[in-house]
Design a protein around this motif. Structure first.
Motif: not given
Length: 76
Positions: A2-10, A43-47, A54-61
């Motif tokens: 699934d998409r969440i698992e794929n994002w976490n793997n990347n 990064r673009k999506k974060l900005n 959850e993803r925002r926090d992970k990307m900031q870390k």
């Protein structure tokens, strides 16, 4: 997968790459393009504020971890 698992793997792949190489993926190495493109896209999506909390926090870390390897000019 699934998409969440794929994002976490990347995310984990990029984190491991940075841990091993002490740098971001390079645009000059073809084998690193997948990681670089994923990092730039997120990064673009974060900005733009398009990531969930959850993803925002992970990307900031991830960005602060990557920034810890930036060199500082010793002559300044």
């Amino acid at each position: 997968m699934d998409r969440i698992e794929n994002w976490n793997n990347n995310y984990n792949d990029v984190w491991n790459f940075i841990s091993e190489n002490h740098r971001a993926p390079s645009r000059h190495h073809i084998e690193e393009h997948r990681l670089l493109n994923w990092l730039k896209f997120n990064r673009k999506k974060l900005n733009l504020g398009l990531l969930d909390d959850e993803r925002r926090d992970k990307m900031q870390k991830l960005q602060s971890f990557l920034h810890s390897f930036h060199r500082i000019n010793q002559y300044m």
